[in-house]
Design a protein around this motif. Structure first.
Motif, PDB file in Angstrom:
ATOM      1  N   ILE A 167     -14.597  -7.168   6.413  1.00  0.00           N
ATOM      2  CA  ILE A 167     -13.289  -6.613   6.809  1.00  0.00           C
ATOM      3  C   ILE A 167     -13.278  -5.099   6.606  1.00  0.00           C
ATOM      4  O   ILE A 167     -12.797  -4.349   7.469  1.00  0.00           O
ATOM      5  N   ALA A 168     -13.829  -4.628   5.487  1.00  0.00           N
ATOM      6  CA  ALA A 168     -13.860  -3.180   5.224  1.00  0.00           C
ATOM      7  C   ALA A 168     -14.595  -2.471   6.358  1.00  0.00           C
ATOM      8  O   ALA A 168     -14.141  -1.441   6.872  1.00  0.00           O
TER       9      ALA A 168
ATOM     10  N   PHE B 195     -12.707   0.283   0.712  1.00  0.00           N
ATOM     11  CA  PHE B 195     -12.592  -0.880  -0.165  1.00  0.00           C
ATOM     12  C   PHE B 195     -11.768  -1.989   0.478  1.00  0.00           C
ATOM     13  O   PHE B 195     -10.795  -1.712   1.186  1.00  0.00           O
ATOM     14  N   ALA B 196     -12.166  -3.228   0.210  1.00  0.00           N
ATOM     15  CA  ALA B 196     -11.389  -4.394   0.636  1.00  0.00           C
ATOM     16  C   ALA B 196     -11.351  -5.362  -0.535  1.00  0.00           C
ATOM     17  O   ALA B 196     -12.381  -5.632  -1.155  1.00  0.00           O
ATOM     18  N   VAL B 197     -10.164  -5.856  -0.835  1.00  0.00           N
ATOM     19  CA  VAL B 197      -9.996  -6.790  -1.946  1.00  0.00           C
ATOM     20  C   VAL B 197      -9.329  -8.048  -1.409  1.00  0.00           C
ATOM     21  O   VAL B 197      -8.164  -8.021  -0.987  1.00  0.00           O
ATOM     22  N   ALA B 198     -10.070  -9.147  -1.405  1.00  0.00           N
ATOM     23  CA  ALA B 198      -9.545 -10.402  -0.879  1.00  0.00           C
ATOM     24  C   ALA B 198      -8.589 -11.020  -1.891  1.00  0.00           C
ATOM     25  O   ALA B 198      -8.742 -10.843  -3.100  1.00  0.00           O
ATOM     26  N   CYS B 199      -7.613 -11.761  -1.390  1.00  0.00           N
ATOM     27  CA  CYS B 199      -6.653 -12.409  -2.290  1.00  0.00           C
ATOM     28  C   CYS B 199      -6.141 -13.695  -1.649  1.00  0.00           C
ATOM     29  O   CYS B 199      -6.600 -14.084  -0.582  1.00  0.00           O
TER      30      CYS B 199
ATOM     31  N   ASP C 218      -5.314   4.660  19.344  1.00  0.00           N
ATOM     32  CA  ASP C 218      -6.149   5.831  19.648  1.00  0.00           C
ATOM     33  C   ASP C 218      -7.550   5.654  19.068  1.00  0.00           C
ATOM     34  O   ASP C 218      -8.101   6.572  18.438  1.00  0.00           O
ATOM     35  N   GLY C 219      -8.100   4.477  19.217  1.00  0.00           N
ATOM     36  CA  GLY C 219      -9.451   4.191  18.770  1.00  0.00           C
ATOM     37  C   GLY C 219      -9.586   3.906  17.287  1.00  0.00           C
ATOM     38  O   GLY C 219     -10.670   3.580  16.806  1.00  0.00           O
ATOM     39  N   ARG C 220      -8.487   4.041  16.553  1.00  0.00           N
ATOM     40  CA  ARG C 220      -8.532   3.829  15.102  1.00  0.00           C
ATOM     41  C   ARG C 220      -7.992   2.437  14.787  1.00  0.00           C
ATOM     42  O   ARG C 220      -6.952   2.025  15.318  1.00  0.00           O
ATOM     43  N   ALA C 221      -8.716   1.699  13.937  1.00  0.00           N
ATOM     44  CA  ALA C 221      -8.331   0.316  13.642  1.00  0.00           C
ATOM     45  C   ALA C 221      -6.989   0.262  12.932  1.00  0.00           C
ATOM     46  O   ALA C 221      -6.714   1.069  12.042  1.00  0.00           O
ATOM     47  N   LEU C 222      -6.143  -0.686  13.305  1.00  0.00           N
ATOM     48  CA  LEU C 222      -4.961  -0.966  12.500  1.00  0.00           C
ATOM     49  C   LEU C 222      -5.483  -1.533  11.181  1.00  0.00           C
ATOM     50  O   LEU C 222      -6.478  -2.257  11.149  1.00  0.00           O
ATOM     51  N   GLY C 223      -4.807  -1.164  10.110  1.00  0.00           N
ATOM     52  CA  GLY C 223      -5.325  -1.497   8.796  1.00  0.00           C
ATOM     53  C   GLY C 223      -6.036  -0.307   8.179  1.00  0.00           C
ATOM     54  O   GLY C 223      -6.557  -0.404   7.070  1.00  0.00           O
ATOM     55  N   SER C 224      -6.046   0.818   8.903  1.00  0.00           N
ATOM     56  CA  SER C 224      -6.694   2.010   8.343  1.00  0.00           C
ATOM     57  C   SER C 224      -5.686   3.125   8.108  1.00  0.00           C
ATOM     58  O   SER C 224      -6.048   4.259   7.870  1.00  0.00           O
ATOM     59  N   PHE C 225      -4.394   2.800   8.199  1.00  0.00           N
ATOM     60  CA  PHE C 225      -3.351   3.815   8.028  1.00  0.00           C
ATOM     61  C   PHE C 225      -2.710   3.695   6.639  1.00  0.00           C
ATOM     62  O   PHE C 225      -2.563   2.595   6.103  1.00  0.00           O
ATOM     63  N   GLY C 226      -2.338   4.828   6.091  1.00  0.00           N
ATOM     64  CA  GLY C 226      -1.589   4.823   4.833  1.00  0.00           C
ATOM     65  C   GLY C 226      -2.451   4.585   3.609  1.00  0.00           C
ATOM     66  O   GLY C 226      -3.684   4.528   3.687  1.00  0.00           O
ATOM     67  N   ASN C 227      -1.780   4.452   2.443  1.00  0.00           N
ATOM     68  CA  ASN C 227      -2.486   4.293   1.167  1.00  0.00           C
ATOM     69  C   ASN C 227      -3.193   2.948   1.073  1.00  0.00           C
ATOM     70  O   ASN C 227      -4.245   2.835   0.437  1.00  0.00           O
ATOM     71  N   ALA C 228      -2.587   1.931   1.666  1.00  0.00           N
ATOM     72  CA  ALA C 228      -3.183   0.599   1.652  1.00  0.00           C
ATOM     73  C   ALA C 228      -2.655  -0.167   2.851  1.00  0.00           C
ATOM     74  O   ALA C 228      -1.535   0.085   3.313  1.00  0.00           O
ATOM     75  N   SER C 229      -3.453  -1.078   3.356  1.00  0.00           N
ATOM     76  CA  SER C 229      -3.018  -1.956   4.442  1.00  0.00           C
ATOM     77  C   SER C 229      -3.350  -3.379   4.036  1.00  0.00           C
ATOM     78  O   SER C 229      -4.279  -3.610   3.261  1.00  0.00           O
ATOM     79  N   VAL C 230      -2.582  -4.314   4.594  1.00  0.00           N
ATOM     80  CA  VAL C 230      -2.739  -5.708   4.176  1.00  0.00           C
ATOM     81  C   VAL C 230      -2.941  -6.600   5.398  1.00  0.00           C
ATOM     82  O   VAL C 230      -2.235  -6.468   6.400  1.00  0.00           O
ATOM     83  N   PHE C 231      -3.917  -7.498   5.284  1.00  0.00           N
ATOM     84  CA  PHE C 231      -4.149  -8.517   6.314  1.00  0.00           C
ATOM     85  C   PHE C 231      -3.826  -9.900   5.756  1.00  0.00           C
ATOM     86  O   PHE C 231      -3.841 -10.096   4.544  1.00  0.00           O
TER      87      PHE C 231
END
Ligand SMILES: *Cc1c(COP(=O)(O)O)cnc(C)c1O
Length: 379
Positions: free
Chosen positions: A47-48, A55-59, A169-182
């Motif tokens: 995912i990262a 960093f990616a932290v699964a939960c 704009d070519g940038r993955a969602l989940g790459s914005f802001g301090n943290a993103s959650v899936f």
């Protein structure tokens, strides 16, 4: 009300589980490591890499990921968090878990996400964060919201639970802001049964997330040493193995969903009484659900019942958070508080959508919608 057998059992959403999923989950079952093992790390790395985060932290769920993000970014009592009422309830509940205050701001009709101008107007001395939701897989105004967060020194959390694989704009969602959650509930683009993932570029936050999900243990993981209040928000290895398999098959499933969306688009294009979902400007969207917006000539609620009688499941999406019984009772919200959200919510309907739908199924659903609307005398 009869229909061809090859369109039997049309579901609102359906997971797509194949031999690879069975194989990898079986590998876990025949090992001695059912939790905290190599599949969790593989899933995190995958995912990262996909979203371009360090960093990616699964939960254990998207909700757990949102909660840890809020807590890990230091949001608590006295803080106001700006977020949208047009979402799944978890994106504002996570604020309440930490005793902070939810400050809803209305959406814009184009992206169905937070309206940046209203966000700017709502920021005050108590504002600590913005939780932005990418609705149905479509990006909200993430670039504007990042700018507001930077100028006003706010935390930005991207709830990208519905948006794995979409781009702005070519940038993955989940790459914005301090943290993103899936999130990986069975109706999402990929599933682990139950599961979630926080992604961030912040090493300190990542370390803290790993501690929080694991009962507040520190990095060395000494089993009975707890350095802070923690939770059991871990993912298990069976779920992580499922996630690894789904990630490997993601492109195949994305292509299938894109074909289903294209079929709906083509078949619904002639009808003036319905608006089809449109990607935001600059976006490539892997839809999580396919949500139609009906014009005033269509009675949406009656349509739901008509389609139900034809065994076609649909769901009004979303039902606004501020009008949920709990939110009305606890905070005194009432109809009229967020007019755009309410107007949109009254006209939207998620129709059957998954990577496993055939062209015949899409045909059948569109025919049914068209004839139900004709029955209403609206067509
Ligand atoms: C699915 C979803 C979540 C998290 O859901 P879980 O069931 O806890 O995994 C959060 N926010 C939004 C917008 C979602 O669609």
């Amino acid at each position: 009300m009869t229909r061809p057998t090859n369109t039997a059992q049309i579901s609102l959403a359906q997971p797509n589980i194949g031999p690879l999923e069975v194989e990898l989950v079986n590998q876990v079952l025949s090992s001695d490591t059912l939790a905290m093992g190599s599949f969790t790390r593989l899933f995190e790395d995958g995912i990262a890499e996909l979203v371009g985060r360090r960093f990616a932290v699964a939960c254990s769920s998207g909700t757990a990921g949102l909660h840890m993000s809020v807590r890990g970014l230091g949001i608590g009592p006295g803080d106001e968090v700006i977020t949208t009422p047009f979402s799944f309830v978890a994106s504002s509940n996570c604020v309440l878990y930490e005793g902070a205050t939810v400050r809803f701001v209305d959406i814009e009709e184009t992206t169905l996400g937070l309206d940046p101008s209203q966000v700017r107007a709502a920021v005050n001395d108590n504002t600590a964060a913005i939780i932005a939701v990418d609705v149905f897989g479509n990006p909200c105004r993430l670039t504007d919201l990042e700018e507001i967060a930077r100028l006003r020194d706010l935390v930005l959390i991207e709830d990208s639970c519905e948006a794995l694989g979409s781009l702005l704009d070519g940038r993955a969602l989940g790459s914005f802001g301090n943290a993103s959650v899936f999130a990986f509930y069975p109706n999402k683009q990929i599933t682990t049964g139950e599961g979630g993932m926080v992604v961030t570029d912040d090493a300190e936050l990542a370390r803290n997330l790993r501690s929080m999900r694991n009962q507040g243990r520190d990095e060395d993981g000494t089993w009975l040493r707890h350095v802070q209040l923690g939770y059991n928000y871990r993912i298990d290895e069976l779920s992580a193995a499922l996630g690894v398999a789904q990630l490997r098959r993601r492109e195949e499933m994305r292509r299938a969903r894109a074909q289903v969306a294209a079929a709906y688009d083509r078949l619904l294009a002639p009808y003036k009484w319905v608006k089809r979902p449109v990607p935001a400007v600059g976006a490539t969207v892997d839809w999580f659900v396919y949500v139609l917006q009906f014009g005033p000539e269509v009675d949406r609620d009656r349509l739901v019942t008509q389609l139900e009688r034809r065994e076609i499941p649909t769901r009004p999406y979303f039902s606004p958070i501020h009008l949920q019984p709990f939110y009305r009772r606890e905070f005194g919200f009432s109809p009229g508080d967020y007019p755009v959200t309410e107007r949109v919510a009254a006209s939207t309907l998620a129709v059957p959508f998954s990577s496993r739908m055939t062209n015949e199924m899409v045909d059948h659903v569109v025919d049914a919608i068209a004839s139900c609307v004709a029955e209403q005398g609206a067509a």
